[in-house]
Design a protein around this motif. Sequence first.
Motif, PDB file in Angstrom:
ATOM      1  N   CYS A  19     -29.280  25.895  87.633  1.00  0.00           N
ATOM      2  CA  CYS A  19     -29.225  25.091  88.858  1.00  0.00           C
ATOM      3  C   CYS A  19     -28.589  23.724  88.598  1.00  0.00           C
ATOM      4  N   ARG A  20     -27.781  23.293  89.551  1.00  0.00           N
ATOM      5  CA  ARG A  20     -27.144  21.982  89.418  1.00  0.00           C
ATOM      6  C   ARG A  20     -28.029  20.836  89.890  1.00  0.00           C
ATOM      7  N   GLU A  21     -29.028  21.166  90.671  1.00  0.00           N
ATOM      8  CA  GLU A  21     -29.868  20.108  91.261  1.00  0.00           C
ATOM      9  C   GLU A  21     -31.335  20.397  91.007  1.00  0.00           C
ATOM     10  N   CYS A  41     -33.165  24.341  92.918  1.00  0.00           N
ATOM     11  CA  CYS A  41     -33.079  23.787  94.286  1.00  0.00           C
ATOM     12  C   CYS A  41     -32.966  24.888  95.337  1.00  0.00           C
ATOM     13  N   GLN A  42     -32.495  26.057  94.956  1.00  0.00           N
ATOM     14  CA  GLN A  42     -32.298  27.211  95.853  1.00  0.00           C
ATOM     15  C   GLN A  42     -31.090  27.051  96.774  1.00  0.00           C
ATOM     16  N   SER A  43     -30.381  25.914  96.721  1.00  0.00           N
ATOM     17  CA  SER A  43     -29.277  25.778  97.681  1.00  0.00           C
ATOM     18  C   SER A  43     -27.937  25.441  97.034  1.00  0.00           C
ATOM     19  N   CYS A  44     -27.909  25.104  95.746  1.00  0.00           N
ATOM     20  CA  CYS A  44     -26.610  24.812  95.137  1.00  0.00           C
ATOM     21  C   CYS A  44     -25.838  26.129  94.953  1.00  0.00           C
ATOM     22  N   CYS A  50     -27.484  28.557  92.379  1.00  0.00           N
ATOM     23  CA  CYS A  50     -28.667  29.247  92.884  1.00  0.00           C
ATOM     24  C   CYS A  50     -28.264  30.347  93.850  1.00  0.00           C
TER      25      CYS A  50
HETATM   26 ZN   LIG Z   1     -29.737  25.026  92.508  1.00  0.00          ZN
END
Ligand SMILES: [Zn+2]
Length: 330
Positions: A54-56, A63-66, A69
């Motif tokens: 994950c980047r964030e 984060c589930q949204s990058c 993910c």
């Molecule tokens: Zn992520």
Amino acid sequence: MMKSWSDLDYQPTVSRIITNSLERNRIAHAYLLDGMKGTGKKEVSYLFAKSLLCRERRGVDPCQSCSNCKRIDSRNHPDVHVLEPDGNSIKKQQIQFLQEEFTKTGLESKRKIYIIEHADKMTTNAANSLLKFLEEPNQETFAFLLTENVHQMLNTIISRCQPLSFSALTSLRLVDKLVEEGIPMPLARTASHLTNSLEEAVELCRDDWFALARSLVIKLYEALFGRQQQALLFIQEKWMPHFQERKQLEIGLDLMLFIYKDMLYAQLERQEQLVFVDEKEQIEKFALQTTQQRVTRHLSYILQSKSRLASNVNPHLLMEQLALNLQEGY
Ligand SMILES: [Zn+2]
């Protein structure tokens, strides 16, 4: 879907090992996830992959949204490889292909992850290839080996992995998970008594056959408290056409067992243990009309029928005999 590590509260040991290693950034190069089908191994390996790429990342949670993910969710991240048996086994060529992939640097980051499902199905050659790989770990390569049969794996492989043992879900936990999936409570409770596996339970509950089987069991149970002829007619016209295969009839008999056990629970004032929660009133009413001794005897009739089913008896005759036994007059 598991969104964060706190969703793994039903596997506390596994959750603690993983979150500790993420917090300290001390990740093993290989993990062996072993446990029954449906205990969460696959979900955990994907969540782990997300936490690693994950980047964030927020704390230990992805984060589930990058984009990383999201691509792991949609199973097309270039640095996350999933290996499954090709036919009955995982072959040496599959492991070699993986190794070639890993000699290239990670396409997007330096990290590369591989997930091997049914790792016990590796051929000896495949296992030996993998072993070499595990012996010379690349700094940024992480392996997740998943298995339902850890005893069938080579000790040399097991000893190079950090073990993560998944325990069978308790029946209460399984019911919670099923209800979270939108399955009605009575159906969820029934399924949780037939299997420990979330996957199998969901499959069962989503199958119309199962819901109908359950309602036929209730109807037969009610008919057995009525006239004898009526119960036999019901078996012939409604029951047999629905429970045609032996496997199906076995489930039918299991459900019969549950509803008779429920009567015993009602007599013992242990209503919280009822499987057929939606039939509570009817069960309590019938429980008053009979004795514990008699219910216990009826339970043994059902068990006998189950074991007779395993031998080559005629299913229709078996059910008729069971009905007569359950309707004994005293
Ligand atoms: Zn992520």
